[in-house]
Structure formats: structure tokens, C-alpha cells
Write a protein that holds these residues in place. Sequence first.
Motif, mmCIF file in Angstrom:
data_model
loop_
_atom_site.group_PDB
_atom_site.id
_atom_site.type_symbol
_atom_site.label_atom_id
_atom_site.label_comp_id
_atom_site.label_asym_id
_atom_site.label_seq_id
_atom_site.Cartn_x
_atom_site.Cartn_y
_atom_site.Cartn_z
ATOM 1 N N VAL A 134 -16.167 -19.193 1.823
ATOM 2 C CA VAL A 134 -16.500 -19.704 0.494
ATOM 3 C C VAL A 134 -16.377 -21.221 0.534
ATOM 4 N N GLU A 135 -17.487 -21.892 0.152
ATOM 5 C CA GLU A 135 -17.481 -23.358 0.139
ATOM 6 C C GLU A 135 -17.368 -23.835 -1.299
ATOM 7 N N PHE A 136 -16.687 -24.958 -1.476
ATOM 8 C CA PHE A 136 -16.448 -25.461 -2.825
ATOM 9 C C PHE A 136 -17.155 -26.801 -3.018
ATOM 10 N N GLU A 137 -17.708 -26.971 -4.231
ATOM 11 C CA GLU A 137 -18.420 -28.205 -4.547
ATOM 12 C C GLU A 137 -17.438 -29.379 -4.460
ATOM 13 N N GLY A 138 -17.836 -30.451 -3.804
ATOM 14 C CA GLY A 138 -16.994 -31.638 -3.736
ATOM 15 C C GLY A 138 -15.828 -31.502 -2.764
ATOM 16 N N SER A 139 -15.820 -30.468 -1.943
ATOM 17 C CA SER A 139 -14.731 -30.307 -0.980
ATOM 18 C C SER A 139 -15.318 -29.832 0.333
ATOM 19 N N ASN A 140 -14.782 -30.336 1.441
ATOM 20 C CA ASN A 140 -15.303 -29.821 2.716
ATOM 21 C C ASN A 140 -14.322 -28.853 3.368
ATOM 22 N N ILE A 141 -13.409 -28.324 2.528
ATOM 23 C CA ILE A 141 -12.469 -27.342 3.081
ATOM 24 C C ILE A 141 -12.807 -25.954 2.524
ATOM 25 N N PRO A 142 -13.491 -25.146 3.315
ATOM 26 C CA PRO A 142 -13.835 -23.797 2.837
ATOM 27 C C PRO A 142 -12.665 -22.828 3.009
ATOM 28 N N ILE A 143 -12.781 -21.675 2.395
ATOM 29 C CA ILE A 143 -11.820 -20.605 2.655
ATOM 30 C C ILE A 143 -12.573 -19.507 3.384
ATOM 31 N N GLU A 144 -11.990 -19.027 4.444
ATOM 32 C CA GLU A 144 -12.637 -17.965 5.227
ATOM 33 C C GLU A 144 -11.770 -16.718 5.233
ATOM 34 N N GLY A 145 -12.415 -15.585 5.284
ATOM 35 C CA GLY A 145 -11.650 -14.342 5.328
ATOM 36 C C GLY A 145 -12.565 -13.149 5.180
ATOM 37 N N VAL A 146 -11.954 -11.992 4.983
ATOM 38 C CA VAL A 146 -12.732 -10.759 4.830
ATOM 39 C C VAL A 146 -12.885 -10.457 3.341
ATOM 40 N N LEU A 147 -14.108 -10.177 2.935
ATOM 41 C CA LEU A 147 -14.381 -9.919 1.515
ATOM 42 C C LEU A 147 -13.839 -8.528 1.119
ATOM 43 N N GLU A 148 -12.841 -8.550 0.232
ATOM 44 C CA GLU A 148 -12.203 -7.290 -0.171
ATOM 45 C C GLU A 148 -12.909 -6.646 -1.357
ATOM 46 N N GLY A 149 -13.426 -7.490 -2.261
ATOM 47 C CA GLY A 149 -14.088 -6.974 -3.466
ATOM 48 C C GLY A 149 -13.870 -7.931 -4.620
ATOM 49 N N ILE A 150 -13.947 -7.387 -5.838
ATOM 50 C CA ILE A 150 -13.681 -8.222 -7.015
ATOM 51 C C ILE A 150 -12.471 -7.639 -7.756
ATOM 52 N N ASP A 151 -11.776 -8.500 -8.494
ATOM 53 C CA ASP A 151 -10.640 -7.990 -9.265
ATOM 54 C C ASP A 151 -11.113 -7.550 -10.653
ATOM 55 N N SER A 152 -10.176 -7.211 -11.528
ATOM 56 C CA SER A 152 -10.566 -6.634 -12.821
ATOM 57 C C SER A 152 -11.262 -7.648 -13.737
ATOM 58 N N LEU A 153 -11.206 -8.943 -13.372
ATOM 59 C CA LEU A 153 -11.895 -9.964 -14.179
ATOM 60 C C LEU A 153 -13.217 -10.387 -13.539
ATOM 61 N N GLY A 154 -13.469 -9.899 -12.339
ATOM 62 C CA GLY A 154 -14.715 -10.251 -11.661
ATOM 63 C C GLY A 154 -14.540 -11.357 -10.635
ATOM 64 N N PHE A 155 -13.301 -11.826 -10.419
ATOM 65 C CA PHE A 155 -13.090 -12.870 -9.419
ATOM 66 C C PHE A 155 -13.093 -12.246 -8.023
ATOM 67 N N LEU A 156 -13.425 -13.093 -7.058
ATOM 68 C CA LEU A 156 -13.595 -12.603 -5.685
ATOM 69 C C LEU A 156 -12.246 -12.478 -4.978
ATOM 70 N N MET A 157 -12.056 -11.373 -4.276
ATOM 71 C CA MET A 157 -10.812 -11.204 -3.516
ATOM 72 C C MET A 157 -11.127 -11.311 -2.034
ATOM 73 N N LEU A 158 -10.393 -12.207 -1.396
ATOM 74 C CA LEU A 158 -10.635 -12.500 0.009
ATOM 75 C C LEU A 158 -9.346 -12.355 0.803
ATOM 76 N N GLN A 159 -9.397 -11.569 1.854
ATOM 77 C CA GLN A 159 -8.216 -11.461 2.722
ATOM 78 C C GLN A 159 -8.325 -12.572 3.761
ATOM 79 N N SER A 160 -7.508 -13.613 3.597
ATOM 80 C CA SER A 160 -7.579 -14.754 4.516
ATOM 81 C C SER A 160 -6.363 -14.710 5.444
ATOM 82 N N PRO A 161 -6.367 -15.537 6.488
ATOM 83 C CA PRO A 161 -5.201 -15.545 7.387
ATOM 84 C C PRO A 161 -3.905 -15.853 6.628
ATOM 85 N N ASP A 162 -4.006 -16.535 5.461
ATOM 86 C CA ASP A 162 -2.792 -16.847 4.669
ATOM 87 C C ASP A 162 -2.498 -15.790 3.607
ATOM 88 N N GLY A 163 -3.181 -14.672 3.626
ATOM 89 C CA GLY A 163 -2.925 -13.614 2.639
ATOM 90 C C GLY A 163 -4.100 -13.425 1.703
#
Length: 238
Positions: free
Chosen positions: A192-221
Motif C-alpha cells: 500500500v502506497e501513501f500520497e506524499g510518502s515514499n514509505i509503503p506498507i507491505e504484507g499479506v491482504l487479510e481482508g476488511i474490518d467491520s468498518l471497511g478498512f483494509l487489514m494487512l498482515q505485515s512483518p510488524d503485525g
Amino acid sequence: MRLLVFDSLVSTSDYLKAFKNPEPFLGVMAYDQTRGRGRLGRVWHASPGESFLFSCVLPEGKNPFQTGFAAAHAAVSALKKFSPETVIQIKWPNDLYCGGKKLGGILCEKQGAKVIMGIGINLNQTAFLPEIESQAVSFFQVSGKKISLREFAGMYFKFLDKAYQALEANPEVFLKTCIAPKLAWKGERVRVEFEGSNIPIEGVLEGIDSLGFLMLQSPDGLKTIHTGELKLWLQPSI
Ligand code: BTN
């Protein structure tokens, strides 16, 4: 529900934004757009007479972020009426994907107590501009079916009304039953890349939570992502 149809507009969303106090569920469709806008300040390319270009005024509802999910679900439902066997997925948050390419996109913009929802779907294109052809696909290319834009507009409008009511009645159930099963790249390694930032988050796509936000299993949890641009992470695992 009222639908206005134009040959050409600068942008169907801009047309609605010019209204001081537009009625809820006022819809606008155009056969062509001269300056269509996409998410994150991007341009939306239209092919005159072949793209479904539509915007609609929606009440703000309980959670404006979730409005785009109703719009995406309505699009999948309407397209399924024309080709039930074509598999269309939702790339979080609201892109329509088919066979790994973009079929459509949704732009939700808050306007006072309302949301202007704009959707563009590649319906009848037989080819795309060289600069987008590796990423874009049309419904005709995947299903072999050409659709009348006017007919599709009427059908989409009905499904949008239904989806919006279902979302408002119970967002958690709507997201779980209508959106989660259609999520693209579930279980895959994504970035996932963020506008105005060159630090993406990488991980395995787990799904969405009850509000519709994305859940990602990253090396940091497990991370919950509220915004950003999702990409398939093609780098092989080590
Ligand atoms: C995206 O994928 O970035 C969203 C694209 C949204 C495009 C549609 S076309 C109809 C409406 N009018 C616009 O100017 N944009 C939206």
C-alpha cells in the motif's frame, strides 16, 4: 430518483458539484467527458460512447467512507445481469477489477452533508490508449457483450439505491456479505502506497474490518489501513 443524460460534460461529478443544494439521488450520465477526474488527483480517460460515466448525489449517511462500497457493489450486481459468469472483483477500496486489470473506478467526494459519488466503467471499448492498455480492460473485452449505456444507467441506478439502503440498514452485514467475498488479492502479498510518502506498507491482504478498512498482515503485525493505493506486490518471497 432523477437521471439527467448529456452528450458531453467536463465531468459528471463537477456538474453536480456546481449545484448549491442538489436533491439526494439526483443522477447524471454523460456519453463523453472532457476532463474526467479520478482518485488521488489523477485523470480519468473516457472513450466517447463506450464508457459509463455517471455521478450521483447521495446522502452522507452514517459513514461517508463506506458509500463507495455501495457504489462498487451496485456496479458488480448490474454487470452480472449482463454476464452472470464474468468474475468482477473489488480492489480496495472501490476499484472494479477483472482478470487483474481495471474495469472501473469510483470517486467519492464529500460536499456539505452529501456525497457526490462518481463512477467510470469501461463498458464497450475494443482497445485502449497505449499508455493505459496494460492496466485497463473493458466489459466487452472480458465478456464479449456490448451494453447500451442508457440501459445500463437505469439498471445501475436501481442497484445503487438498493445497495445504499442495505449499507445504511446494517453496514457491518453489508460489508461482510457483499464486499468481503469480492475483495481482490485476498491472501496475496500486496503493497500500500501513501500520497506524499515514499514509505509503503507491505504484507499479506487479510481482508476488511467491520468498518471497511483494509487489514494487512505485515512483518510488524496486523495493520489497519484507512487510505492509500493498493498494489499487487510482485517481488517474490525470500
Ligand atoms: C478512480 O479510479 O480513480 C476513480 C475514477 C472515477 C471516474 C468517474 S467518471 C464519472 C465521474 N466524473 C469524474 O470526473 N470522475 C468520475
